[in-house]
Design a protein around this motif. Sequence first.
Motif, short mmCIF file in Angstrom:
data_model
loop_
_atom_site.label_atom_id
_atom_site.label_comp_id
_atom_site.label_asym_id
_atom_site.label_seq_id
_atom_site.Cartn_x
_atom_site.Cartn_y
_atom_site.Cartn_z
N CYS A 16 1.27 -1.39 0.11
CA CYS A 16 0.28 -0.06 0.24
C CYS A 16 0.99 0.84 -0.17
N THR A 17 0.51 2.48 -1.29
CA THR A 17 1.43 3.71 -1.06
C THR A 17 0.19 4.99 -0.65
N LEU A 18 0.95 5.28 0.39
CA LEU A 18 0.70 6.89 0.44
C LEU A 18 1.03 8.04 -0.06
N ASN A 19 1.10 8.30 -0.90
CA ASN A 19 2.01 9.31 -2.21
C ASN A 19 1.81 11.00 -0.95
N PRO A 20 2.69 11.50 -1.68
CA PRO A 20 3.19 12.72 -1.16
C PRO A 20 2.35 13.45 -0.81
N PHE A 21 2.07 14.29 0.38
CA PHE A 21 0.94 15.12 0.70
C PHE A 21 -0.23 14.43 1.20
N THR A 22 -0.74 12.97 1.45
CA THR A 22 -1.52 12.54 1.13
C THR A 22 -2.38 12.87 2.83
N THR A 23 -3.28 12.97 2.87
CA THR A 23 -3.77 12.97 4.33
C THR A 23 -5.17 12.18 4.41
N VAL A 24 -4.61 11.07 5.78
CA VAL A 24 -5.31 9.76 5.98
C VAL A 24 -5.78 10.23 7.54
N ARG A 25 -6.59 10.14 7.65
CA ARG A 25 -7.23 10.73 9.36
C ARG A 25 -8.39 9.42 9.95
N GLY A 26 -8.45 9.20 11.10
CA GLY A 26 -9.92 8.96 11.41
C GLY A 26 -9.31 7.77 11.25
N THR A 27 -10.60 6.73 11.37
CA THR A 27 -10.04 5.41 11.12
C THR A 27 -10.50 4.63 9.73
N VAL A 28 -9.39 4.04 9.22
CA VAL A 28 -9.71 3.46 7.48
C VAL A 28 -8.40 2.58 7.43
N THR A 29 -9.53 1.27 6.87
CA THR A 29 -8.41 0.80 6.39
C THR A 29 -8.88 0.16 5.50
N LEU A 30 -7.51 -0.10 4.45
CA LEU A 30 -7.22 -0.22 3.62
C LEU A 30 -6.93 -1.86 3.15
N GLY A 31 -7.32 -2.34 1.96
CA GLY A 31 -6.87 -3.89 1.36
C GLY A 31 -5.39 -3.58 1.08
N ASP A 32 -5.20 -5.04 0.10
CA ASP A 32 -3.61 -5.14 -0.48
C ASP A 32 -4.11 -4.31 -1.32
N GLY A 33 -2.83 -3.89 -1.69
CA GLY A 33 -2.23 -3.14 -3.46
C GLY A 33 -3.02 -1.75 -3.18
N VAL A 34 -3.16 -1.12 -2.48
CA VAL A 34 -3.79 0.28 -2.30
C VAL A 34 -2.75 1.50 -2.97
N ARG A 35 -3.29 1.62 -3.66
CA ARG A 35 -2.14 3.43 -4.56
C ARG A 35 -3.31 4.92 -3.93
N ILE A 36 -2.80 5.85 -2.95
CA ILE A 36 -3.47 6.74 -2.87
C ILE A 36 -2.57 7.95 -3.36
N GLY A 37 -2.75 8.80 -4.11
CA GLY A 37 -2.19 9.34 -5.01
C GLY A 37 -2.13 11.16 -3.75
N ALA A 38 -1.37 11.83 -4.62
CA ALA A 38 -0.93 13.12 -3.93
C ALA A 38 -1.68 14.26 -4.20
N HIS A 39 -1.88 14.43 -2.63
CA HIS A 39 -2.91 15.38 -2.64
C HIS A 39 -4.30 14.87 -2.50
N SER A 40 -4.15 13.46 -1.28
CA SER A 40 -5.41 13.31 -1.59
C SER A 40 -5.95 13.33 -0.33
N SER A 41 -7.36 13.16 0.21
CA SER A 41 -7.86 13.03 1.72
C SER A 41 -8.79 11.17 1.72
N VAL A 42 -8.15 10.95 2.79
CA VAL A 42 -9.30 9.69 2.96
C VAL A 42 -9.48 10.07 4.87
N LEU A 43 -10.90 10.69 5.32
CA LEU A 43 -11.31 11.43 6.17
C LEU A 43 -11.97 10.45 6.51
N GLY A 44 -11.62 9.63 7.86
CA GLY A 44 -12.24 8.23 8.35
C GLY A 44 -12.83 9.33 9.96
#
Length: 591
Positions: A85-113
């Motif tokens: 799994c990859t959290l690319n530059p400037f990614t925001t991941v907050r709260g309760t978040v579950t990622l499976g296998d092979g997840v790609r999160i692009g730059a400047h994205s926000s995953v707000l749980g």
Amino acid sequence: MDHRERQSVQHFDHCPWLFAEEATRAQRLAQQERQRAVGGDTEIGERCYVADSAAVFPDRLRLGDDSYIAAHAYVTGELTTGTDCTLNPFTTVRGTVTLGDGVRIGAHSSVLGFNHSMAPDRPVFQQPLTSRGINVGDDVWIGSHVVVVDGVTIGDHCVVGAGAVVTRDLPAWTVAAGNPARPIRDRRDRSAGPAGTPGDVANDLTRFADSARAQAADILARCWDGDRYVDRPGAVPTMRAHCDAVEIADLLLGSAPPQLAADEHVQRLSAAQDPVSGLVPELGEPLPSEDDGDDGDGDGDDGDGLTGDGAALYHILSVGYALDLLGASFPHPVPGVREMTAGQLLVRLESLPWRDNAWAAGAWIDAWATAAHWNLRHGEGGTSGSLEALFGWLLTRADPWTGMWGRPSAQAGRLQVVNGYYRLTRGSFAQFGVPVPDPERVVDTVLAHAHDARHFGAGQENACNVLDVAHPLWMCSRQLTTGTGGDGYRSADIRAWAERQLAAVLSAWRDGQGFGFGAAAVGPGPEPGLQGTEMWLAIVWYLADLLGRSDALGYRPRGVHRPEPGTVFPAPPHARPAPPGPGPGHPSTCA
């Protein structure tokens, strides 16, 4: 010192996939210390990387093997990832978040749980937080600048296009884009690569253009009332509707609109020009010159009709280029422009409403300069020095901080300035092939404006606002990369914006009807019509060209939105349009 030893920590922070192969022993030991220093209940798998510049403050972190958190990422709350799994530059991941296998999160994205409550009994900052959590399946690609809100589940094998806002669950294999994100197709239906790759963008564009061409005749017929063109069914006939029909037919069919023979189109449009003023009034309305008289201030507006920003001025653009597409031209010059001296022009330029209505100021210059362009076709360049005076005034009045004319306001931000810049440069610098001043500052200003939620938030975008960003970015990026053979100033930011817009635009097409202009409060509104279709077709080309994929469309604007200059400055008498080829650009706007 070998190649591996030359790579810095900053380099690996931004390119962590290189760490396993290129890091020195000292860098590996430092990374182990970095991982041990992450607080909270933390377990980090094998061959992982946590950027030194990332802000990682979890309550609970489970980072699967071969995963990484890249530069300037921001991680809080409870994050659990599978492997790879990859959290690319400037990614925001907050709260309760579950990622499976092979997840790609692009730059400047926000995953707000998590979220704030919104009860009316207290201010938002005093509201309690809630969290339903976000679940992302295996083999998922979340593009750059995506937002995923609390409570969402993204199924296995999904692809989320750049700039999307995911507010609802996405079933497995969904390719989604837009704001709010909507399913575009099933990923299994195509053999091409994931959405956003060059091959996939090209295929999307080709499919869109083929569909638009197949439906063009129906779109034109829908807006023909039996005698005249209307923007959309039920609207009144207008000159612009006729011109938009000509532009759409030329772009998609390579011919005149089939409702009339080509020579009848020419006859109707030519006959609409007033032989005295050279202007074209709206159907059934008087010319501005009928009410405009000499006010004695010496600025040259002695009944010439070149006032305001109404339809008659815009028809200098739309009717002129519609005739041009039909192989004809205005039968008469525009004497108000031909006879205006350099001194009178400078007085008029100073009197334009730059402080509170920069769009109207830019629209006036667009119309004046386009009339000068048509006059040159007649071998009547006008009073000596007036066109030179225009460029001299503009070059010496551009704000070096923004590269533009006018000032932003607290109420509208940069809207008037950016939209006025587009109109102004379309008719002057772009139309005459003259480089604009301070292109880097223009790019900075336009990109800042493009992130203003008042004009580019959900339900706020329209064809004018997007075009008025796309064309300056296109024009300046071409100017900045000329002869360099590589990327230009802020090219990654420009491409990211273009990707987001393109995904949203293509999904807005309505079969058999075309595009709506945009938000109901501005312009023709959301119902599909000729103006929206004509403008968005050109916008699609500019966005695609910013991504280097416009060839996939199989069309190139030739009218008001043409990318090439109309006349190379300084133009000799009887100047004709420049041949197709690279140029600073030349599109239109809404009146």
